[in-house]
Design a protein around this motif. Structure first.
Motif, short mmCIF file in Angstrom:
data_model
loop_
_atom_site.label_atom_id
_atom_site.label_comp_id
_atom_site.label_asym_id
_atom_site.label_seq_id
_atom_site.Cartn_x
_atom_site.Cartn_y
_atom_site.Cartn_z
N ASP A 163 -25.88 -42.38 69.60
CA ASP A 163 -25.50 -41.31 68.78
C ASP A 163 -25.07 -40.34 69.76
N GLU A 164 -24.12 -39.69 69.94
CA GLU A 164 -23.59 -38.93 70.93
C GLU A 164 -24.47 -38.88 72.20
N PRO A 165 -24.25 -39.90 72.94
CA PRO A 165 -25.11 -40.06 74.08
C PRO A 165 -24.91 -38.75 75.01
N THR A 188 -19.09 -40.47 69.16
CA THR A 188 -19.03 -39.71 69.97
C THR A 188 -17.85 -38.85 69.88
N HIS A 189 -18.00 -37.58 70.81
CA HIS A 189 -16.85 -36.50 70.55
C HIS A 189 -16.10 -36.73 71.95
N GLU A 190 -16.29 -37.70 72.74
CA GLU A 190 -15.45 -38.11 73.73
C GLU A 190 -14.39 -38.79 73.33
N LEU A 198 -33.36 -46.75 60.20
CA LEU A 198 -33.96 -45.54 60.37
C LEU A 198 -33.93 -44.57 59.08
N GLU A 199 -32.77 -44.80 58.46
CA GLU A 199 -32.53 -44.50 57.26
C GLU A 199 -32.31 -45.53 56.21
N GLU A 200 -32.95 -45.43 55.06
CA GLU A 200 -32.79 -46.56 54.41
C GLU A 200 -31.63 -45.87 53.40
N VAL A 211 -28.13 -40.70 50.00
CA VAL A 211 -28.16 -39.36 49.29
C VAL A 211 -29.41 -38.70 49.78
N PHE A 212 -29.17 -37.55 50.13
CA PHE A 212 -30.40 -36.71 50.51
C PHE A 212 -30.51 -35.61 49.35
N GLY A 213 -31.52 -35.63 48.73
CA GLY A 213 -31.66 -34.71 47.67
C GLY A 213 -30.49 -34.83 46.39
N ASN A 214 -29.74 -33.79 46.37
CA ASN A 214 -28.42 -33.90 45.65
C ASN A 214 -27.24 -33.79 46.50
N ASN A 215 -27.47 -34.27 47.96
CA ASN A 215 -26.52 -34.09 48.76
C ASN A 215 -25.88 -35.65 49.15
N THR A 216 -24.87 -36.04 48.65
CA THR A 216 -24.40 -37.41 48.95
C THR A 216 -23.73 -37.47 50.15
N VAL A 217 -24.26 -38.07 51.04
CA VAL A 217 -24.20 -37.82 52.80
C VAL A 217 -23.03 -39.12 52.99
N LEU A 218 -23.45 -40.17 52.75
CA LEU A 218 -22.54 -41.11 52.96
C LEU A 218 -21.98 -41.84 51.32
N GLY A 240 -15.59 -38.04 63.74
CA GLY A 240 -15.33 -37.29 62.53
C GLY A 240 -16.15 -35.74 62.66
N PRO A 241 -15.82 -34.91 61.69
CA PRO A 241 -16.38 -33.50 62.06
C PRO A 241 -17.79 -33.46 61.99
N SER A 242 -18.22 -32.57 62.15
CA SER A 242 -19.85 -32.26 62.25
C SER A 242 -20.28 -32.17 60.88
N GLY A 243 -21.40 -33.02 60.42
CA GLY A 243 -21.84 -33.00 59.19
C GLY A 243 -21.35 -34.13 58.37
N SER A 244 -20.20 -34.86 59.08
CA SER A 244 -19.73 -35.93 58.07
C SER A 244 -20.39 -37.15 57.78
N GLY A 245 -21.48 -37.25 58.37
CA GLY A 245 -22.44 -38.49 58.18
C GLY A 245 -22.25 -39.42 59.37
N LYS A 246 -22.05 -39.11 60.46
CA LYS A 246 -22.06 -40.16 61.61
C LYS A 246 -23.22 -40.71 61.75
N SER A 247 -24.18 -39.71 62.23
CA SER A 247 -25.67 -40.12 62.77
C SER A 247 -26.13 -40.94 61.50
N THR A 248 -25.87 -40.34 60.12
CA THR A 248 -26.55 -41.04 59.16
C THR A 248 -26.26 -42.33 58.90
N PHE A 249 -24.86 -42.52 59.04
CA PHE A 249 -24.26 -43.99 59.24
C PHE A 249 -24.81 -44.76 60.02
N1 LIG Z 1 -33.02 -36.22 57.21
C1 LIG Z 1 -32.21 -35.45 56.00
N2 LIG Z 1 -32.67 -34.67 55.15
C2 LIG Z 1 -31.75 -34.09 54.35
N3 LIG Z 1 -30.22 -33.83 54.75
C3 LIG Z 1 -29.82 -34.79 55.72
C4 LIG Z 1 -30.96 -35.25 56.44
N4 LIG Z 1 -30.10 -35.75 57.82
C5 LIG Z 1 -28.80 -35.26 57.53
N5 LIG Z 1 -28.78 -34.73 56.44
C6 LIG Z 1 -27.50 -33.82 55.86
O1 LIG Z 1 -26.60 -35.02 55.97
C7 LIG Z 1 -25.25 -34.47 56.41
C8 LIG Z 1 -24.73 -35.71 57.44
O2 LIG Z 1 -25.40 -35.30 58.40
P1 LIG Z 1 -25.41 -36.26 60.00
O3 LIG Z 1 -26.28 -35.74 60.74
O4 LIG Z 1 -25.29 -37.59 59.63
O5 LIG Z 1 -23.78 -35.75 60.43
P2 LIG Z 1 -23.03 -35.88 61.72
O6 LIG Z 1 -21.82 -36.33 61.27
O7 LIG Z 1 -23.97 -36.74 62.53
O8 LIG Z 1 -23.12 -34.33 62.42
P3 LIG Z 1 -23.05 -33.97 63.68
O9 LIG Z 1 -21.69 -34.32 64.49
O10 LIG Z 1 -23.18 -32.54 63.49
O11 LIG Z 1 -24.23 -34.61 64.37
C9 LIG Z 1 -25.44 -33.15 56.77
O12 LIG Z 1 -24.91 -32.28 55.57
C10 LIG Z 1 -26.75 -33.08 57.16
O13 LIG Z 1 -27.26 -31.58 56.84
#
Ligand SMILES: Nc1ncnc2c1ncn2[C@@H]1O[C@H](COP(=O)(O)OP(=O)(O)OP(=O)(O)O)[C@@H](O)[C@H]1O
Ligand SMILES: [Mg+2]
Lengths: 240, 219
Positions: free
Chosen positions: A161-163, A193-195, A50-52, A10-17, A34-43
């Protein structure tokens, strides 16, 4: 082997995973799409801490690394990471980029570290760039150095991460080829990846993330031919 | 025009000694400013909120009040409160050092923050501990942002240093005033002092440009 057990972030009130569970076995190559913003990087960033994760557990070879007592630095020694924007150290030569962490973190001597680095640079085809600074390299060359830098720590697992997303089209192949070779050596790899063709060809398994949920997981051939969910179908229609 | 520089000729050695008097205390102030400023900057970037608070409060106070007031307080208040008759030179160095530390700490903090966040992540992902990461990865890159701004701060310090004439320190400015009073002509000695300040700043600026050029070659 690395295992995620019901991790949420959770970032703030945004549940990302949302409650993601999966196991990446030794030697497995897993593509995360997955689509942009779906949480791939965060996962991915949760896997090397790097993220807890806000909740849930992560196990590296059955050791719970999300435990407060675990030293994150020790965990990261064993997990290499390659970033979209390379993040090479601009004030160091290519060789120094690759030898720095093995010396500082693993305590290797300079000559030991250089021996490893030179072998890796040869593998990624950059022997002639040893003494160059990163700003003299093309994007594809930079990313190959970044891969060598991560490999120099002799990690058990490599995260990507999207190398290739920041590369000019003509440089994508040289990086994917290096990754393909690496997969061939039995390295455990998690690749955002997007490939899609690369995922289809190289991955043993695909994870499809959508809005923080692990919506589908399975064999790439089946997934790309016949996704089970509407969301995955929509996504594939857009990117293929 | 009624300018007559011939009268200040006998006073030039006296005035030129002011260059050293000014430089001497500016150099001491810079050293204090650098050391204390670096410590404050480190406090600002830690996660320890107490240290952060102290450093920010310090900076806020020294940047938020007039320099001349700080000088007066140190020069007059310390003897009144402690009974210690603080020498002029020490008050001057202390004031400028403490004041400059506030600015230097901001310069260093900003220089460190300006380094791409990805650099820290890359180091962390490799398992590099905090200290070597700062020393080997972050600071060498931050220096490029820091050095030019620091030199600017020193130039400002050199010019502002003229304020110490108000507590009677025999710097270049004060000497110009004394000569003026002696020969009943103020304009010429002030003009000479102005020219000397300008030359000092000019040289510092040139040094700064040379350093900046060398730093940029590395890019
Ligand atoms: N450090 C952070 N603080 C607050 N919100 C964050 C943080 N990192 C990511 N987010 C939010 O978490 C959500 C998922 O982000 P993430 O980068 O994991 O998506 P992604 O699937 O990797 O997208 P992309 O394909 O664009 O790289 C997004 O809405 C993003 O704004
Ligand atoms: Mg991403």
């Amino acid at each position: 082997m690395i295992k995620a057990k019901e991790i949420s972030k959770v970032f703030g009130n945004n549940t990302v995973l949302k409650n993601i569970s999966t196991t990446i076995n030794t030697g497995e190559v897993v593509a995360v799409i997955g689509p942009s913003g779906s949480g791939k990087s965060t996962f991915l960033r949760c896997l090397n801490l790097l993220e807890e994760p806000t909740s849930g557990e992560i196990y590296l070879n059955d050791k719970k690394i999300t435990d407060k007592k675990v030293d994150k630095l020790v965990v990261r020694k064993n997990i290499g990471m390659v970033f979209q924007h390379f993040h090479l150290f601009p004030h160091m030569t290519v060789l120094d980029n690759v030898t720095y962490a093995p010396q500082k973190v693993k305590g290797l001597s300079k000559s030991e570290a250089q021996k490893i680095a030179k072998e890796l640079l040869a593998k990624v085809g950059l022997t002639d760039k040893e003494n160059a600074y990163p700003n003299r390299l093309s994007g594809g060359q930079k990313q190959r150095v970044a891969i060598a830098r991560a490999l120099a720590m002799e990690p058990e697992i490599m995260l990507f991460d999207e190398p290739t997303s920041a590369l000019d089209p003509e440089m994508v192949k040289e990086v994917l080829d290096v990754m393909k070779d690496l997969a061939g050596t039995g390295m455990t790899m998690v690749i955002v990846t997007h490939e899609m063709n690369f995922a289809k060809e190289v991955a043993d398994r695909v994870l499809f993330l959508d809005d923080g949920v692990l919506l589908e997981e399975g064999d790439p051939k089946e997934f790309f031919k016949q996704p089970k969910t509407e969301r995955a179908r929509d996504f594939l229609d857009k990117v293929l | 025009m009624n300018l007559d520089f011939s009268q200040i000729v006998p006073y030039t050695p006296f005035m030129l000694k002011g260059i050293w008097a000014t430089l001497e205390f500016v150099i001491f102030s810079i050293i204090i400013g650098l050391v204390l400023g670096t410590l404050l900057a480190l406090c600002k970037i830690t996660k320890v909120s107490f240290l952060k608070w102290i450093a920010n409060a310090y900076t806020s106070i020294f940047r938020g009040t007039p320099l001349i007031l700080q000088l007066m307080i140190i020069y007059y208040a310390i003897p009144q409160l402690t009974g210690y008759d603080i020498p002029i030179f020490l008050s001057a160095v202390l004031t400028f050092g403490l004041n400059s530390a506030a600015y230097v700490s901001e310069i260093i903090r900003a220089g460190i923050m300006a380094v791409d966040k990805g650099q820290m992540e890359a180091a962390e992902a490799l398992g590099v501990p905090y200290r070597p990461m700062m020393l080997n990865i972050i600071l060498p890159q931050a220096i490029k942002n820091i050095l030019p701004a620091l030199l600017n701060e020193f130039i400002t310090l050199t010019k502002e240093s003229a304020i110490v004439s108000t507590i009677g320190y025999l710097d270049l400015m004060r000497r110009a005033q004394i000569v003026g009073a002696d020969i009943y002509r103020n304009f010429e000695p002030l003009l000479l002092a102005g020219a000397i300040y300008w030359i000092m700043v000019f040289i510092l600026t040139k040094i700064g440009q040379a350093i900046e050029r060398r730093l940029r070659q590395g890019d």
